[in-house]
Design an enzyme around this catalytic site. Structure first.
Site, PDB file in Angstrom:
ATOM      1  N   LYS A 171       1.009  -1.226   0.115  1.00  0.00           N
ATOM      2  CA  LYS A 171      -0.063  -0.081   0.020  1.00  0.00           C
ATOM      3  C   LYS A 171       0.872   1.251  -0.157  1.00  0.00           C
ATOM      4  O   LYS A 171       1.602   1.533   1.001  1.00  0.00           O
ATOM      5  CB  LYS A 171      -0.645  -0.126   1.231  1.00  0.00           C
ATOM      6  N   GLY A 222       8.154   5.514   7.630  1.00  0.00           N
ATOM      7  CA  GLY A 222       7.306   6.640   7.934  1.00  0.00           C
ATOM      8  C   GLY A 222       7.552   7.212   9.444  1.00  0.00           C
ATOM      9  O   GLY A 222       8.967   6.796   9.967  1.00  0.00           O
ATOM     10  N   SER A 223       6.649   7.825   9.723  1.00  0.00           N
ATOM     11  CA  SER A 223       6.822   8.448  10.934  1.00  0.00           C
ATOM     12  C   SER A 223       6.917   7.687  12.139  1.00  0.00           C
ATOM     13  O   SER A 223       6.210   6.609  12.335  1.00  0.00           O
ATOM     14  CB  SER A 223       5.972   9.776  11.246  1.00  0.00           C
ATOM     15  N   THR A 224       7.552   8.177  13.221  1.00  0.00           N
ATOM     16  CA  THR A 224       7.468   7.362  14.561  1.00  0.00           C
ATOM     17  C   THR A 224       6.115   7.541  15.138  1.00  0.00           C
ATOM     18  O   THR A 224       6.028   6.466  15.606  1.00  0.00           O
ATOM     19  CB  THR A 224       8.580   8.001  15.395  1.00  0.00           C
ATOM     20  N   GLY A 227       4.460   4.721  13.282  1.00  0.00           N
ATOM     21  CA  GLY A 227       4.977   3.334  13.542  1.00  0.00           C
ATOM     22  C   GLY A 227       4.547   2.766  14.873  1.00  0.00           C
ATOM     23  O   GLY A 227       4.561   1.547  14.991  1.00  0.00           O
ATOM     24  N   GLU A 375      12.005  16.778  13.767  1.00  0.00           N
ATOM     25  CA  GLU A 375      12.561  16.735  12.382  1.00  0.00           C
ATOM     26  C   GLU A 375      11.712  17.441  11.620  1.00  0.00           C
ATOM     27  O   GLU A 375      10.544  17.459  11.776  1.00  0.00           O
ATOM     28  CB  GLU A 375      12.141  15.095  12.333  1.00  0.00           C
TER      29      GLU A 375
END
Length: 469
Positions: A171, A222-224, A227, A375
């Protein structure tokens, strides 16, 4: 560009249950309409992958390696079409370190993956018996990819998964689904039905994949924050996980750094893909003796970099990919300005259509500013002054992130010693972010779990079986 994009389920092109528009970040215009998968179509894709798994896992390793090598050939044959599509939906230029470079990277990673082996290991083989360790495929892998390198990261996820004998449901990000949908269609030429299924849709489909009991492993980039959600959802059936998450990479420029030799690598270590790279240099610590020189050199280098529509041949940086990220960069730069940072160049979004934000270099930044502590994932970098090496190592390690870092020095022995003290998965000396398919890559702390690339990355897609005989 036509809008004939479809899901790939069990080797067939399938219309979505709905559609959504994909917009060009350089113009705001609609590039194409993408298919949106329903929950039932996700179930169908998982079902197709489960059905295909036994046959695919039973194929010989040599056979699967030949298929992966063929994938590289197919991508190469369609490189121009894929690169233009990436530029239109993602924004990066065709030229330079842009979409043509990304497609070339996808080809190189697929070819290298095809060369990897996970041989049986013999633990004991003597009169007392024989003990051997074998790597077995896990089952169905769910791959959730981001918008910054849509094709290359798809290849990072999918190729080792299928080489190891798994089947995949892929995806892409709803911001950049088009090239990945086309890739899924093209690769059916090489793969049996059901080995690679590609669906698209809003982020809720990704959450449904993390929840799905028919998926045995999730690989997510991807982002923490996301995640953590993937990890929590996967707990229900003890999903295996590979998570490559956010980074806030520190670069440390020592007093003896060779600016003449390395200013280009320093600039592109920061601004590759417009700073929209997990392992880009996000905060730059410079010794007081070189501080003004580094600031001046980076500003001078930036003056020659054209930011514009990625289809224009002179463009070397494109727009920020999506409005949410654009607004984040604006907010962080403005907060830094108000907190006392000096804007050496950039700092104001361009007028007119498109999500263009110029290369922005901020002097007199310091720890505690959001743009240093968070970030930014965009074309802005804070430059922080230091005088004491012990202090700067501690400051670099104070972040919750631990993806990459770099040391800039003529003294390689000293640089290697300092590199070993940085709390991150990869450290470069006189470079930053130069990942390669034969070197494992992954983060520590809040930057991820598991590894990608090389044999260690391939092993992430297997379980261990030990046979005692």
């Amino acid at each position: 560009m036509n809008g004939n994009f479809a899901l790939t389920i069990d080797g067939r092109q399938v219309a979505g249950s709905g559609t959504f528009e994909v917009r060009d970040p350089a113009t705001g215009a609609v590039v194409a309409t993408a298919p949106a998968a329903s929950a039932d179509q996700l179930d169908a894709a998982v079902g197709a992958a489960r059905k295909a798994f036994p046959g695919w896992a039973a194929r010989s390793e040599a056979d699967r390696k030949a298929v992966v090598a063929n994938v590289a050939d197919i991508i190469e044959a369609h490189a121009a079409e894929l690169a233009e599509l990436v530029t239109r939906e993602q924004g990066k230029p065709l030229a330079g370190l842009g979409s043509q470079w990304e497609i070339g990277g996808a080809i190189a990673w697929a070819r290298h993956t095809a060369s990897l082996d996970l041989p049986m290991e013999t633990i004991q083989d003597d009169a007392g018996g024989r003990v051997t360790l074998h790597r077995r495929p896990i089952g169905v892998v769910g791959s959730i990819t981001p918008w910054n390198f849509p094709v290359m990261i798809a290849i990072w996820h999918v190729m080792p998964a299928i080489l190891a004998g798994n089947t995949v449901v892929l995806k892409p990000s709803p911001n950049t689904p088009l090239a990945t949908l086309l890739l899924g269609q093209l690769l059916q030429e090489a793969l049996p039905p059901g080995v690679l299924n590609v669906i698209a849709g809003a982020d809720g489909i990704g959450q449904a994949m993390a929840d799905h009991k028919g998926i045995d492993k999730i690989v997510f980039t991807g982002s923490t924050t996301t995640g953590r959600k993937v990890m929590a959802s996967g707990a229900a059936n003890l999903k295996r996980l590979t998570l490559e998450l956010g980074g806030n990479d520190a670069g440390i420029v020592l007093p003896d750094a060779d600016l003449d030799a390395h200013i280009d690598k320093l600039f592109w270590g920061i601004f590759i893909n417009n700073g929209q790279t997990c392992a880009a240099l996000k905060r730059l610590y410079v010794h007081d003796s070189l501080y003004d020189a580094v600031c001046d050199r980076l500003v001078a280098y930036a003056a020659n970099i054209v930011t514009g529509n990625g289809l224009e041949p002179d463009s070397r940086l494109g727009p920020v990919q999506n409005p949410m990220q654009f607004d984040r960069v604006k907010r962080l730069v403005e907060q830094a300005r108000q907190a006392g940072a000096r804007v050496l160049c950039g700092g104001e979004p361009a007028e007119g259509p498109g999500l263009f934000y110029p290369v922005t270099i901020l002097a007199d930044a310091y720890d505690g500013m959001d743009i240093v502590d968070e970030e930014q994932f965009g074309p802005a970098v804070p430059i922080i002054r230091f005088t004491d090496i012990e202090d700067v190592i501690a400051r670099a390690n104070a972040s919750e992130s631990g993806l990459g870092g770099s040391i800039w020095s003529r003294d390689l022995e000293k640089a290697r010693a300092l590199a070993a003290r940085l709390e991150c998965g990869s450290v470069w000396i006189n470079n930053h972010g130069a990942i390669r398919p034969d070197a494992p890559f992954g983060g520590v702390k809040q930057s991820g779990i598991g590894l990608e690339f090389a044999s260690l990355g391939l092993a992430e897609f297997t379980s261990v079986q030990v046979i005692h005989s």
